[in-house]
Motif scaffolding. Structure first.
Motif, short mmCIF file in Angstrom:
data_model
loop_
_atom_site.label_atom_id
_atom_site.label_comp_id
_atom_site.label_asym_id
_atom_site.label_seq_id
_atom_site.Cartn_x
_atom_site.Cartn_y
_atom_site.Cartn_z
N ILE A 76 0.86 -1.19 0.00
CA ILE A 76 0.00 0.00 0.00
C ILE A 76 0.89 1.23 0.00
O ILE A 76 1.82 1.35 0.80
CB ILE A 76 -0.91 0.00 1.24
N LEU A 77 0.62 2.12 -0.91
CA LEU A 77 1.43 3.33 -0.99
C LEU A 77 0.95 4.35 0.04
O LEU A 77 -0.23 4.60 0.17
CB LEU A 77 1.30 3.95 -2.38
N THR A 78 1.91 4.89 0.75
CA THR A 78 1.53 5.99 1.64
C THR A 78 1.42 7.25 0.79
O THR A 78 1.94 7.30 -0.33
CB THR A 78 2.60 6.20 2.72
N PRO A 79 0.76 8.27 1.31
CA PRO A 79 0.66 9.51 0.52
C PRO A 79 2.02 10.07 0.14
O PRO A 79 2.19 10.65 -0.93
CB PRO A 79 -0.08 10.46 1.47
N LEU A 80 2.99 9.87 1.00
CA LEU A 80 4.33 10.38 0.68
C LEU A 80 4.91 9.66 -0.54
O LEU A 80 5.51 10.28 -1.41
CB LEU A 80 5.25 10.23 1.89
N ASP A 81 4.68 8.32 -0.56
CA ASP A 81 5.11 7.58 -1.75
C ASP A 81 4.47 8.15 -3.00
O ASP A 81 5.12 8.36 -4.02
CB ASP A 81 4.73 6.10 -1.63
N GLU A 82 3.17 8.40 -2.87
CA GLU A 82 2.46 8.93 -4.02
C GLU A 82 3.07 10.26 -4.46
O GLU A 82 3.28 10.49 -5.65
CB GLU A 82 0.98 9.15 -3.69
N ALA A 136 7.69 7.11 4.26
CA ALA A 136 7.72 6.55 2.92
C ALA A 136 7.98 5.05 3.03
O ALA A 136 8.58 4.59 4.00
CB ALA A 136 8.82 7.22 2.10
N SER A 137 7.50 4.31 2.03
CA SER A 137 7.69 2.86 2.11
C SER A 137 9.12 2.47 1.82
O SER A 137 9.56 1.39 2.19
CB SER A 137 6.79 2.17 1.11
N ILE A 138 9.83 3.34 1.13
CA ILE A 138 11.19 2.97 0.75
C ILE A 138 12.13 3.27 1.90
O ILE A 138 12.05 4.34 2.51
CB ILE A 138 11.67 3.80 -0.45
N LEU A 172 18.74 4.43 5.63
CA LEU A 172 18.22 5.65 5.05
C LEU A 172 16.70 5.56 5.03
O LEU A 172 16.16 4.55 4.57
CB LEU A 172 18.70 5.81 3.62
N SER A 173 16.05 6.58 5.50
CA SER A 173 14.60 6.55 5.44
C SER A 173 14.08 7.94 5.13
O SER A 173 14.79 8.93 5.25
CB SER A 173 14.03 6.07 6.78
#
Lengths: 491, 625, 298, 237
Positions: B2-8, B59-61, B70-71
């Motif tokens: 699931i993508l977080t809004p930040l990912d988007e 972020a998911s990454i 690193l996040s």
């Protein structure tokens, strides 16, 4: 597979002697011999890397076990550099055909053989011999570029290198006089008792300065700009990219195994700092591309020397990362600069005519100044965190100098880049940017691709290097491998 | 997954970059990119909860490289800056669509590079803003620096030289930060914020000093703090049109973001306050405050002397940065709010101003203040936008710049800092002087013959400008809207929170209610208008029907006052412009040049053997002794 | 407060300001006449002037901004008056405070500057350039003074500042507690009126009255109205800061007229400074006094 | 035409008594607030300083000196007017806002005075612009000046002093005389005809042969109106 390892040195050596003869009879066959030998060498070393168990091993040569006999010591670090030697030898193979071809190719084979030997040798005297061979073949190759300036440069290099050899020999003699052995493992065993004194230090410094000639150590590197600027680009790339690193490797090996005096590291650190300052500042004013790269190379090697002076495992990691990174970048840059001789102003507007070359230059430059996430950044990150962790204020100076040097480096590299991308020529200056030759551009692209690949895989590569560094750092392992578990027959 | 809004958001931003790279040469590239910026803005609005609360979106990454994790994540601070970034990118990009794009191409510009560089800038800025630890912060930092270089250098010629200067400064700043990060890493053993927060308390004064100096100067260079400000004005001014609006609005605020994050949030103002400078009465915080006020005054007065509209604005951009830092460094509720609010306000009016000036350049081909004049009759809407912008820049009611400056003044008053207060006001006065010169020399006075046929800027440029003008006015009328975001930012970075209302600020020691003030002001204007228009009819006359001591004016003789505008003032203070910083920069350059000459000489000498032997002898002698 | 009452106040405050301002103009001209041994204008002269100017048949406009400039010049002051408390009426003084008032008082100048700019007369532009320079000169001591007073009172709310002074009686007046600031404020106030010797931006013989050069009819009339407001605002602000405001209209007006009489009396004894001399003077003495005064306050 | 008595006085037609009072008030204020632009053309100007300063003090009558013609109500011509000066005088007169009054001081403005033989002097001022009042004398004493001004004030208050309308209504006559003196291509920057149209001050004599001559060579004087220009076409070159 291990027994084939000898071939990576022996075959090029043999090839070097046979090549002129074969060439005389059949040129068509002759031109393929060199690449074939080197390709085979790559294959052997690659196999070793992939199928080895990761443990170092030692090969005794001539049937005498160390410490009496001479041996090759193969750990991950040695293997890495040996592989790089063969591979770069292949990449920078002098294809050009003219009346000097046999001579040049034979010398190249000799250079590769001796360089590989330098990486693998486990014996001080053997190291010296290989080192001399490297020197001789290099003189020959530079002279074979056969321009007037190249001759002059070679003479200077020759003299310097000769004196360096004498000093090295002197150092080795001192060690031998003290300990009676030249086997590195044996020396490592004896060093804490016998070499941890002024004599040992003197010996080390003599060797350091001697070998430093090749490793572009600060005061004995004055040959560098002229030679790199006048020799063929492919050769410069090989020298700057690889040979200097091998010399560095030798110094690192000696430092790790034998010389634990704090003074030794201190000298290296000071000379490294001076090297950085002198190299980067000199590059700032350089008016042509090759000289700029040569000076920059001095500066970078200075940085690596600073890393060498770091005590622990992360220091070794920094050395490895910086060396490999510099190897990649400088080779690529020298290949790009193949046709970029003369004034830097000639490069004005180059990016318009050759966008790939411009792009590659920017890529290499960015990595060189340590722009994340390119690999140069990670190498530098390792270095500075390690530097900052030291208590000796000298390291702090090293850190500051390193940071300053990076700024200067960015300034001069991007001055060139900006020139390349200048679209509106100022009056009086016509755009006559040189084109980049197809072959050298392709080679440079290869390095560029390699750089990008490394960027993507920086995490696994980093871990692998960490393992390599850990292994290289481990003195006991070295001693054990060479002396306790001989592969040859034991006396 | 699931993508977080930040990912988007990051994906959207990356997609914008890709579209710009792939389709950037196409006809409608500008519009496509603009729409994608709009998408980014929507994603940001989806995250609007961040602006009103103390939550975090991750972020998911995340990566684990060489022992460093690193996040990336967004909090109120990141969201606030990201909102400004994306909105200014959206409007600048919109501005560049259509006619500007065409004329840029006609004049030999590379529109593909422009769109790509813009998208890259936004993308890298978002990465920086999202950084979740110091390492990702540094990565973002460097990316932003180089992306900015790309945008600045693309115009070629003078711009490239300015960009080169920028990158040298930026590299120096980057390296200072790099060194600082190394020191932090050693001290904290990790680059995670939490680890640093705990480590800061155990740091010695020397360590903290070094860190403050390294981070402060590193980030300060990007902000254009004195004495590292010289690069900024030419670099921003020479960036092509809308690019300069974007850079002027937000680019150098990345430095402030980093200062807020590292110096204020991680190190804490209290810790910085405890760093005394020996033998003086001031501490590191005072030092920062004084740097801030000098950053206000000197560039503002340099701006006054500029004869190019873009340079004038760019110099002001540096000066305004000083108010932000000043507010933040004072660090009480009002000061912090003022400094942060000024980031928002500055972005709005600076973008509007650069756009208006670009519109003028687009129509007349020049931004030389001595070659314009009287354009109000030909470009009235641009005039309105510029007027709104300069009122904001000068910090006068009823525009938003007033509110943030008011907050900064109030905080200085509350804390009893008369000299800083005075300096801040001097900056404002200088700003008023120089912005009047700007609007007068462009829009007022006599219209030149060659501009008789000039038209108003096209709607593609006009609409974003008018939107910005509207934002400037509305946030001046209802400062509570941005103050809500500012309050949560204050909470996140650990500053006291202001007591805001929709119309301004509530305080025992004097409140501000802009709704009333502006209401009364406009009522006053209304009464004034009634008085004015109830008197007899007026008749417009030609501009040459003008008093000239009985002289007959004609169009071929310029009847305009523009050059050396503040002659009397310059008579007194003209001699105070010593160019000391320029001198400093030059002397550093010459020093580098000299050293490099010596070094080259070292290598050029042919007696290498001498070096070798002497070194060997020296070393051996050292060992023996 | 009941909304009707507030609206009444908001209407009355500017109106009173205007009327008092006209009397102040008259006083100024009468003082000038007395100093020059003349009779001076009749009682309603300011009104005659304003009515006449507004009733001109032909009015020369240089464009829309010219008109708007005049409206802003008048409207800005009308708005500013509501932030300035008078006896019995506070208007919206509590919602703005002294800093807002100070900045609101720049709006008329800004409007005037725009209008003059549109007139396209270099004399006017030079005048505005000088006026802004003069502002840079006198605002520096002025803000020091404002800072000192506001810091001493602990608030920027003018109502509170006045109340504090009145509560403490004469001894709590700003002028008694902070005499240095009061002197510096007086000098700054004088300069802000733009009267001799600080009238660098009017300079009739040099730049033909500068900003006013192209103003005719109601445009000039608007500026006359603005002048009334300006005199009133300046003196009342000074009274509020240093002389304890006014408890009754009588002492309020008395103080205001007296305060204004000081600079006006000085004004007609002097010729004009040059711009740089004005700057030098303003940045030296009042600033020095003000800073020492602030040091005492701190 | 040149005689003041011939100027027709137009009665106010408005029946509203309030407006009558208002008009009365306005006229009163106009008469009590006179701003003089003293255009110092000749020796008569020397008599003005005493008239203004402590001895006679014009300000008590509400009369003030002003610098720019835009601000002024009265144009004082204080002495002989050379042709070169006359151009400026006319320019200045036209730039003044109406109602405006011209006062000729000294004999020179009446008939050229001692310069009546001069080739370079305009003899009769009222040929070129309507003059409200002459104050004769060479030079008139300040008392005379003040007396003259007071007479003007009375005329203003009674509504008789509207010679300025004559300039609009009989512009052709004045322009003709001006053209005779300055040549056919004479033009001032002020567009009197559009002004007359704008304020509804047209008369029979506004247009004539001289204005036609003016229109032939007149440089455009329309005000630069604000425009967006989006709907304008590119100028075709």
């Amino acid at each position: 597979m291990n027994e084939h390892l000898m071939l990576t040195i022996a075959l090029p050596l043999l090839g070097a002697f046979l090549l002129p003869i074969i060439m005389r009879s059949s040129l068509a066959m002759g031109v393929w011999i060199g690449p074939a030998i080197l390709g085979y060498g790559c294959w052997i070393l690659g196999n070793l890397w992939l199928h080895g168990n990761g443990q170092p091993f030692s090969i005794a040569i001539g049937g005498f076990a160390p410490p009496i006999g001479i041996n090759l010591y193969v750990d991950a670090m040695a293997l890495l550099f040996a592989f790089a030697t063969q591979l770069l030898g292949l990449i920078f193979w002098p294809f050009r055909l003219d009346q000097d071809t046999p001579k040049r190719q034979a010398l190249m084979l000799l250079l590769v053989a001796s360089s590989t030997g330098l990486a693998l040798s486990g014996d001080l005297f053997n190291l010296y011999v290989f080192y001399e061979l490297v020197a001789v073949s290099t003189f020959g190759l530079i002279a074979a570029s056969s321009s007037g300036a190249a001759y002059v440069a070679t003479i200077r290099y020759l003299i310097l290198s000769g004196i360096g050899s004498v000093l090295t020999l002197f150092g080795i003699a001192l060690i031998y006089a003290q300990t009676g052995t030249l086997n590195l493992a044996h020396l490592a065993q004896l060093a804490p008792d016998q070499l941890n004194n002024d004599l040992g230090l003197a010996a080390f410094l003599a060797i350091l300065i001697g070998i430093g000639v090749k490793a572009e150590l600060f005061p004995v590197n004055t040959w560098v700009p002229e030679v790199y600027a006048t020799a063929a680009s492919r050769l410069s790339a090989f020298l700057a990219g690889l040979v200097s690193k091998l010399a560095m490797l030798v110094i690192l090996r000696l430092l790790l195994l034998i010389f634990h005096q704090p003074e030794a590291t201190q000298v290296i650190l000071i000379l490294g700092i001076l090297g950085v300052i002198s190299g980067e500042f000199a590059a700032w004013r350089a008016k042509d591309m090759r000289r700029m790269l040569a000076f920059s190379s001095i500066g970078q090697l200075g940085v690596i020397f600073i890393a060498v002076a770091l005590p622990d495992e992360r220091g070794v990691l920094a050395v490895l990362a910086l060396s490999l990174h510099h190897m990649l970048i400088k080779s690529g840059l020298f290949m790009l600069a193949d046709h970029w001789g003369g004034s830097l102003d000639r490069l004005r507007g180059l990016a318009a005519t050759s966008p790939l070359a411009g792009g590659l230059f920017v890529l290499f430059a960015l990595s060189l100044v340590g722009m994340p996430p390119l690999p140069g950044f990670w190498a530098k990150f390792t270095l500075i965190t390690e530097l900052a962790g030291q208590t000796d204020p000298l390291y702090m100076i090293g850190l500051l100098v390193f940071l300053l040097a990076t700024v200067i480096e960015a300034s001069y590299l991007f001055r060139v880049a900006a020139k390349m991308y200048q679209t509106k020529p100022t009056e009086n200056v016509r755009i006559n940017a040189p084109d980049s030759g197809g072959l050298s551009l392709t080679t440079a692209s290869l390095f560029g691709a390699g750089l990008i690949a490394v960027t993507v895989m920086v995490s696994p590569l980093g871990e692998a290097l960490q393992a390599v560094a850990a292994q290289a750092q481990d003195v006991d392992l070295y001693i054990q491998t060479v002396l306790q578990q001989p592969l040859g027959e034991r006396q | 997954m699931i993508l977080t809004p930040l990912d988007e958001l990051l994906l959207f931003s990356g997609a914008t970059l890709l579209v710009a790279l792939i389709l950037g040469r196409g006809l409608a590239a500008g519009w496509m990119v603009t729409i994608l910026y709009g998408g980014q803005l929507l994603t940001l609005i989806k995250m609007a909860a961040l602006g009103y609360s103390d939550t975090i979106i991750h972020a998911s990454i995340n990566f684990e490289i060489m022992g460093q994790s690193l996040s990336w994540r967004f909090d109120a601070l990141s969201w606030f800056f990201a909102l400004i970034t994306v909105a200014s990118a959206l409007l600048s990009s919109w501005f560049s669509c259509g006619e500007w794009e065409r004329s840029f191409k006609q004049h030999g510009g590379n529109i593909w590079l422009y769109h790509s560089a813009m998208a890259l800038n936004v993308f890298t800025m978002l990465i920086l803003l999202a950084s979740g630890d110091l390492l990702s912060l540094f990565i973002g930092w460097e990316l932003v620096s180089w992306a900015g270089f790309l945008l600045m250098a693309m115009a070629g010629g003078v711009a490239t030289r300015a960009a080169m200067r920028y990158i040298t400064y930026a590299m120096a700043g980057g390296m200072a930060v790099f060194g600082g990060i190394a020191l932090v890493y050693v001290a904290a053993g990790s680059l995670q914020y939490e680890a640093i927060l705990t480590a800061v308390d155990q740091m010695s004064t020397t360590q903290l000093w070094m860190l403050v100096v390294m981070f402060g100067s590193g980030f300060g260079i990007k902000m254009g703090l004195l004495p590292f400000h010289l690069w900024q004005a030419p670099a921003y001014a020479e960036t092509p049109g809308p690019g300069s609006a974007f850079l002027g609005a937000i680019s150098s605020r990345m430095g402030l973001f980093a200062i807020l994050l590292v110096l204020v949030k991680l190190f804490g103002i209290v810790n910085i306050d405890s760093l005394k400078i020996p033998f003086t009465l001031i501490d590191a915080r005072d030092l920062l405050a004084w740097i801030a006020v000098f950053t206000i005054i000197l560039p503002t007065f340099t701006a006054m002397k500029q004869n190019d509209a873009r340079h004038l604005l760019a110099w002001h951009g540096i000066g305004q940065g000083g108010y932000m830092l000043l507010g933040v460094v004072v660090a009480d509720a009002m000061g912090g709010a003022g400094g942060l609010l000024h980031v928002f306000n500055h972005a709005t009016y600076q973008a509007a101003l650069f756009m208006a000036v670009t519109a003028v350049i687009h129509r007349t081909g020049t931004s030389d203040l001595n070659k314009l004049g009287g354009l109000v009759v030909r470009m009235p809407l641009s005039f309105v936008v510029l007027l709104v912008g300069i009122i904001g820049l000068a910090g006068l009611p009823p525009m938003n710049g007033f509110v943030s400056k008011w907050l900064v003044y109030r905080s200085l008053l509350n804390e009893g800092m008369p000299l800083l207060f005075l300096a801040a006001v001097i900056g404002t006065l200088g700003t008023i002087l120089s912005v009047y010169k700007l609007i007068h020399n462009i829009f007022l006075g006599q219209l030149r013959i060659e501009h008789e046929q000039v038209k108003e800027a096209p709607w593609s440029m006009m609409v974003p400008m008018l939107i910005l003008a509207a934002i400037i006015f509305i946030t001046g009328l209802f400062p509570g809207i941005p103050l809500a975001w500012v309050a949560s930012v204050q909470e996140v970075i650990g500053l006291p929170v202001t007591d805001y209302t929709l119309g301004g600020v509530e305080s025992v020691s004097g409140s501000l209610d802009m709704i009333w003030v502006i209401g009364v002001l406009f009522a006053g204007f209304g009464i004034g208008a009634v008085i004015f228009y109830s008197a007899g009819r007026s008749k417009r006359v030609h501009q040459l029907d003008n008093y000239a001591g009985g002289h007959f004016l004609s169009a071929d003789v310029r009847y305009q006052y523009s050059d050396n505008f503040y002659a009397g003032l310059m008579h007194l203070i003209g001699g105070w412009y010593r160019g000391s910083f320029l001198w400093l920069e030059k002397s550093v350059t010459s020093l580098v040049d000299f050293i490099s000459l010596v070094m080259q000489g070292l290598y050029r000498r042919a007696n290498a053997e001498f070096y070798l032997l002497s070194t060997a002898l020296f070393v051996i002698a050292w060992v023996v002794i | 407060m009941a909304p009707m009452e507030l609206i009444l106040e908001l209407t009355l405050m500017p109106l009173i300001a205007f009327l008092v301002g006209m009397m102040m103009v008259l006083m100024m001209r009468r003082i000038a006449a007395k100093i020059q041994r003349r009779v001076g204008p009749p009682l309603l002269q300011p009104l005659y002037d304003i009515v006449k100017l507004h009733s001109k048949r032909t009015q020369i406009s240089h464009g829309l901004i010219h008109d708007i400039g005049i409206i802003m010049a008048m409207g800005g002051y009308i708005a500013a008056e509501t932030l300035l408390p008078v006896p019995g009426m506070n208007g919206i003084a509590e919602k703005g405070g002294i800093i807002t008032l100070l900045y609101l008082m720049m709006i008329p100048s800004l409007g005037l500057a725009l209008g003059v700019g549109q007139c396209a007369n270099p004399n006017g532009s030079i005048g505005i350039a000088r006026a802004l320079t003069a502002m840079l000169a006198y605002d520096i001591p002025l803000v020091i003074v404002i800072f000192g007073v506001a810091y001493a009172a602990g608030t920027t709310n003018l109502v509170d500042i006045i109340a504090q002074q009145q509560a403490g009686g004469f001894a709590a007046w700003g002028a008694v507690e902070m005499p240095l600031l009061a002197i510096a404020g007086l000098i700054a106030m004088h300069a802000s009126l733009g009267k001799q010797p600080f009238e660098i931006y009017i300079a009739p013989a040099e730049i033909a009255t500068g900003p006013m050069v192209e103003m005719s009819g109601k445009y000039l009339g608007g500026l006359f109205v603005m002048q009334c407001f300006q005199l009133y605002t300046t003196s009342v602000l000074y009274v509020s800061l240093f002389l304890g405001g006014g408890t009754t209209w009588f002492d309020f007006l008395l103080k205001s007229f007296l305060v204004l009489a000081i600079p006006v009396s000085i004004a007609y004894l002097f010729p004009r400074y040059r711009t740089e001399d004005l700057l030098r003077l303003m940045w030296k003495w009042p600033v020095m006094l003000g800073l020492i005064g602030v040091a005492f306050v701190l | 035409m040149s005689s003041i008595n011939q100027i027709p006085v137009i009665e106010a037609k408005r029946g509203n008594p309030l407006s009558k009072v208002f008009d009365e008030l306005v006229r009163f204020c106009r008469s009590r607030s006179l701003f003089i632009l003293h255009y110092c053309t000749g020796c008569g100007a020397i008599e003005l300083p005493p008239a203004m300063t402590s001895r006679f003090d014009m300000e008590r009558l509400g009369i003030q000196p002003m610098v720019s013609p835009r601000q002024a109500d009265i144009l004082l011509i204080t002495g002989y007017v050379s042709i070169k000066t006359l151009k400026r005088v006319i320019l200045t007169y036209e730039q003044m806002g109406s109602p405006k009054y011209v006062i000729g001081i000294c004999s020179c403005t009446v008939n050229g005075g001692m310069y009546w033989q001069s080739y370079a002097t305009a003899k009769k001022l009222d040929e070129y612009m309507p003059v409200d009042l002459y104050i004769a004398g060479c030079m008139p004493r300040p008392e005379a000046v003040i007396a003259g001004l007071q007479q003007l004030m009375n005329r203003i208050q009674s509504g008789e002093a509207n010679s300025w309308e004559d300039y609009f209504r009989n512009y052709d006559y004045y322009l003709g005389n001006q053209q005779k003196l300055f040549g056919d291509n004479w033009q001032t920057p002020t567009d009197i005809i559009t002004e007359a149209k704008h304020y509804n001050l047209m008369g029979e004599g506004t247009f004539g042969e001289h204005t036609r001559l003016l229109e032939q060579h007149q440089k455009p004087l329309e005000a630069l109106d604000m425009r967006l220009g989006h709907n304008l076409k590119e100028p075709t070159e």
